[in-house]
Enzyme design. Structure first.
Site, PDB file in Angstrom:
ATOM      1  N   ASP A 150       0.856  -1.197   0.000  1.00  0.00           N
ATOM      2  CA  ASP A 150       0.000   0.000   0.000  1.00  0.00           C
ATOM      3  C   ASP A 150       0.889   1.244   0.000  1.00  0.00           C
ATOM      4  OD1 ASP A 150      -2.355   1.521   0.031  1.00  0.00           O
ATOM      5  OD2 ASP A 150      -2.398   1.618   2.213  1.00  0.00           O
ATOM      6  N   ASN A 155       1.989   7.133   2.666  1.00  0.00           N
ATOM      7  CA  ASN A 155       2.388   6.229   3.746  1.00  0.00           C
ATOM      8  C   ASN A 155       3.881   6.320   4.044  1.00  0.00           C
ATOM      9  OD1 ASN A 155      -0.030   5.193   4.697  1.00  0.00           O
ATOM     10  ND2 ASN A 155      -0.146   3.655   3.079  1.00  0.00           N
TER      11      ASN A 155
HETATM   12  N1  LIG Z   1       4.106   6.867  14.374  1.00  0.00           N
HETATM   13  C1  LIG Z   1       3.502   7.956  13.898  1.00  0.00           C
HETATM   14  N2  LIG Z   1       3.928   9.198  14.264  1.00  0.00           N
HETATM   15  C2  LIG Z   1       3.318  10.306  13.783  1.00  0.00           C
HETATM   16  N3  LIG Z   1       2.271  10.294  12.939  1.00  0.00           N
HETATM   17  C3  LIG Z   1       1.787   9.101  12.533  1.00  0.00           C
HETATM   18  C4  LIG Z   1       2.377   7.875  12.978  1.00  0.00           C
HETATM   19  N4  LIG Z   1       1.692   6.854  12.427  1.00  0.00           N
HETATM   20  C5  LIG Z   1       0.734   7.402  11.657  1.00  0.00           C
HETATM   21  N5  LIG Z   1       0.767   8.756  11.702  1.00  0.00           N
HETATM   22  C6  LIG Z   1      -0.163   9.686  11.010  1.00  0.00           C
HETATM   23  O1  LIG Z   1      -1.445   9.088  10.972  1.00  0.00           O
HETATM   24  C7  LIG Z   1      -1.909   8.911   9.646  1.00  0.00           C
HETATM   25  C8  LIG Z   1      -2.642   7.580   9.500  1.00  0.00           C
HETATM   26  O2  LIG Z   1      -1.781   6.501   9.788  1.00  0.00           O
HETATM   27  P1  LIG Z   1      -1.636   5.236   8.838  1.00  0.00           P
HETATM   28  O3  LIG Z   1      -0.749   4.260   9.545  1.00  0.00           O
HETATM   29  O4  LIG Z   1      -1.215   5.637   7.473  1.00  0.00           O
HETATM   30  O5  LIG Z   1      -3.129   4.660   8.838  1.00  0.00           O
HETATM   31  P2  LIG Z   1      -4.186   4.373   7.663  1.00  0.00           P
HETATM   32  O6  LIG Z   1      -4.181   2.890   7.508  1.00  0.00           O
HETATM   33  O7  LIG Z   1      -5.483   4.854   8.188  1.00  0.00           O
HETATM   34  O8  LIG Z   1      -3.749   5.091   6.430  1.00  0.00           O
HETATM   35  C9  LIG Z   1      -0.660   9.005   8.780  1.00  0.00           C
HETATM   36  O9  LIG Z   1      -0.944   9.536   7.515  1.00  0.00           O
HETATM   37  C10 LIG Z   1       0.234   9.946   9.572  1.00  0.00           C
HETATM   38  O10 LIG Z   1      -0.061  11.291   9.262  1.00  0.00           O
HETATM   39 MG   LIG Z   2      -1.970   5.297   5.614  1.00  0.00          MG
END
Ligand SMILES: Nc1ncnc2c1ncn2[C@@H]1O[C@H](COP(=O)(O)OP(=O)(O)O)[C@@H](O)[C@H]1O
Ligand SMILES: [Mg+2]
Length: 222
Positions: A150, A155
């Site tokens: 993905d 991401n």
């Molecule tokens: N460890 C982290 N530290 C800071 N921001 C984070 C972190 N993990 C995720 N984010 C923020 O949260 C958002 C959603 O997380 P993500 O893992 O991409 O979930 P999803 O599966 O909903 O896309 C990301 O786009 C980022 O902006």
């Molecule tokens: Mg994401």
């Protein structure tokens, strides 16, 4: 529901407070959290199927236990899958936010201070950033045997000197029948972003060979 997961982290003395929302994705909401030493974390709450879940709720005025149960099962399993993938990736040094713990459908992670690559309009060394991303995709594939599946500019978190690849619940094993197609799609998404935004060129075939470990160097033009 989130409160129960949160209480789990608090009981284990991992977290003492939750702050504001720092990210909303397709499948999860991410909140800032802190422990009693003031260290900051990110908690990712899975919400797969959230919209249909709400629609059902609105129509029936109550949640059927089986529906609720199914919903939780799907989200717990996504959180588990991501935690498993990340623990293997961290071991070989792929740049991912470390996952400290899981409670139900929630993951306690290191908070990363970076912006989404999609929002980085002024990277100082875009060539270096692109190479770093490809090097991490290669490490995940050749040393752990998994493909993110993905991957895109949405991401990847980055600063001018570092990148982190986030969001691994859908990662597939290298033996998966679609692994090769998904790997090339991940790579193509990244190359497309750097071609459009930074006018950097790198042939997909060369990058494909590089991430599989079939060649050791990657040339980027532009
Ligand atoms: N460890 C982290 N530290 C800071 N921001 C984070 C972190 N993990 C995720 N984010 C923020 O949260 C958002 C959603 O997380 P993500 O893992 O991409 O979930 P999803 O599966 O909903 O896309 C990301 O786009 C980022 O902006
Ligand atoms: Mg994401």
């Amino acid at each position: 529901l989130d409160a129960l997961a949160l209480r789990g982290f608090v009981k284990r003395n991992l977290v003492s407070g939750v702050g504001s929302i720092i990210g909303v994705g397709k499948e999860a909401d991410v909140y800032e959290a802190t422990d009693d030493t003031g260290r900051l974390y990110a908690i990712k709450f899975y919400r797969i199927g959230r919209t249909s879940f709400r629609a059902i709720k609105a129509k029936r005025r109550y949640i059927e236990p089986t529906t609720h149960h199914q919903w939780l099962k799907v989200n717990i399993s996504a959180a588990k899958k991501e935690a498993e993938a990340v623990s293997k990736l961290i071991k070989v040094g792929v740049s991912v936010p470390d996952i400290i713990a899981r409670e139900r459908h929630a993951l306690l992670m290191n908070r990363i201070y970076g912006r989404l690559l999609s929002e980085c309009k002024d990277l100082k060394e875009p060539k270096k950033t692109l190479k770093e991303i490809l090097r991490n995709i290669r490490k995940a594939y050749t040393e752990v045997g998994i493909v993110n599946a993905d991957l895109s500019e949405f991401n990847i978190l980055c600063t001018n000197s570092k990148i982190w690849i986030i969001d691994w619940p859908q990662a597939v094993d290298k033996e998966h029948p679609n692994a090769e197609i998904l790997l090339d799609r991940d790579v193509a998404n990244i190359l497309r972003f750097f071609r459009r935004r930074y006018k950097l060129d790198c042939p997909l075939e060369e990058a494909s060979f590089y991430v599989r470990g079939w060649r050791d160097k990657i040339e980027i033009y532009g």
